[in-house]
Write an enzyme that holds these catalytic residues in place. Structure first.
Site, short mmCIF file in Angstrom:
data_model
loop_
_atom_site.label_atom_id
_atom_site.label_comp_id
_atom_site.label_asym_id
_atom_site.label_seq_id
_atom_site.Cartn_x
_atom_site.Cartn_y
_atom_site.Cartn_z
N ASN A 1 0.86 -1.18 0.00
CA ASN A 1 0.00 0.00 0.00
C ASN A 1 0.90 1.23 0.00
O ASN A 1 1.49 1.56 1.02
CB ASN A 1 -0.88 -0.05 1.25
CG ASN A 1 -1.86 1.09 1.33
OD1 ASN A 1 -2.10 1.80 0.35
ND2 ASN A 1 -2.43 1.29 2.50
N HIS B 1 -2.83 13.22 8.24
CA HIS B 1 -3.66 14.37 8.56
C HIS B 1 -3.04 15.15 9.71
O HIS B 1 -2.41 14.58 10.60
CB HIS B 1 -5.06 13.91 9.01
CG HIS B 1 -5.93 13.48 7.87
ND1 HIS B 1 -6.58 14.37 7.05
CD2 HIS B 1 -6.25 12.25 7.42
CE1 HIS B 1 -7.26 13.71 6.15
NE2 HIS B 1 -7.08 12.41 6.34
N ALA C 1 7.99 -8.29 5.78
CA ALA C 1 6.53 -8.30 5.64
C ALA C 1 5.87 -7.43 6.70
O ALA C 1 6.24 -7.44 7.87
CB ALA C 1 6.01 -9.73 5.74
N ALA D 1 10.29 -7.52 9.91
CA ALA D 1 8.85 -7.69 9.69
C ALA D 1 8.03 -7.05 10.80
O ALA D 1 8.36 -7.16 11.98
CB ALA D 1 8.52 -9.17 9.59
N ARG E 1 13.62 0.48 16.08
CA ARG E 1 14.89 0.95 16.65
C ARG E 1 15.99 0.05 16.13
O ARG E 1 15.74 -1.05 15.63
CB ARG E 1 14.85 0.91 18.19
CG ARG E 1 14.60 -0.47 18.72
CD ARG E 1 14.52 -0.50 20.24
NE ARG E 1 14.20 -1.84 20.72
CZ ARG E 1 15.08 -2.83 20.82
NH1 ARG E 1 16.35 -2.62 20.47
NH2 ARG E 1 14.71 -4.02 21.26
#
Length: 202
Positions: free
Chosen positions: A100, A128, A158, A176, A196
Site C-alpha cells: 500500500n 492528517h 513483511a 517484519a 529501533r
C-alpha cells in the site's frame, strides 16, 4: 460449442442486464487500459493485472528498468483536497503482493534501485494534521512531515509501515512488522514498534 458451454455463455450474457455488472466491467476495462498505458511507457517493468491505481495520471508514476509490482498492490496518488503526489520505483526493485503506497501533495514516495519490499507493507506520504478544535477528517496533510524515501538495496520485511518524513538509507534492513517513525542510517537493521536499531549488516 457444447450444450453446457452454450448454457454458461447464455447465463453470462444474461448478467449484462444488471447495471452493476456493466458498471463493474467498465471500471475493470479502464483499469486494464491504464495498466497497458503504464506497460507501454515502461516496457521492461512488470505490473500484476490487479494492481490498483488510485488517481493515476501520466507523469505521477515512474518505474525503473525491470521494476516489478505484485498482485493486489495499491498505488495511490492523492486527491483533489490534499493534492497529488508521485511514486518513483527504481530499477530492479521488487514490490511483493498487497502493498500500500500512498502519495499526496508534496508527500512523494521514492524507492531506490535493487530494493525488496515484502508483502503487506505500507508507505505513507502524508498524515492528517491533528490540531484541536477541528475534526481530523477536515484537516489537510501535516506539512511538517511529508514523503517517504528509500535508498538503494533496502529490504522491508513483511508488514512494515513507513511513516511520513522518513528516509531509509542505502542497504538498510527493516524487520517484519516494524513501524518506522525516524530516519534509518545506511546498512543498519531496525525492528520493532516503534522501530529501533537491532543490528548492522556485516
Amino acid at each position: 460449442m457444447s450444450r453446457g458451454s452454450m448454457a454458461e455463455w447464455l447465463c453470462t450474457v444474461a448478467l449484462l442486464r444488471y447495471p452493476e455488472v456493466r458498471r463493474f466491467l467498465g471500471e475493470r476495462r479502464l483499469e486494464w487500459l491504464r495498466l497497458d498505458e503504464i506497460r507501454r511507457l515502461h516496457p521492461t517493468a512488470k505490473l500484476a493485472d490487479d494492481v490498483k491505481l488510485l488517481a493515476y495520471a501520466e507523469g505521477r508514476l515512474a518505474l525503473g528498468k525491470r521494476a516489478a509490482v505484485g498482485s493486489g498492490t495499491v498505488l495511490a496518488f492523492g486527491d483533489d483536497a490534499n493534492g497529488y503526489g508521485c511514486i518513483r520505483i527504481g530499477a530492479a526493485t521488487w514490490l511483493g503482493e498487497y502493498n500500500n503506497l500512498r502519495a499526496c501533495g508534496d508527500g512523494h514516495i521514492v524507492i531506490g534501485s535493487d530494493c525488496l519490499i515484502s508483502q503487506f507493507c505500507t508507505l505513507v506520504g502524508s498524515n492528517h494534521a491533528v490540531d484541536r478544535g477541528r475534526m481530523i477528517r477536515d484537516q489537510g496533510p501535516d506539512r511538517t512531515r511529508l514523503g517517504v524515501t528509500l535508498g538503494n538495496d533496502v529490504w522491508l520485511g513483511a508488514g512494515v509501515t513507513v511513516m511520513p518524513g522518513v528516509t531509509i538509507a542505502d542497504g538498510a534492513v527493516i524487520g517484519a512488522g516494524a513501524v518506522v517513525l525516524r530516519d534509518v542510517p545506511a546498512f543498519e537493521i531496525h525492528g520493532g514498534v516503534p522501530a529501533r536499531k537491532i543490528g548492522e549488516r556485516s
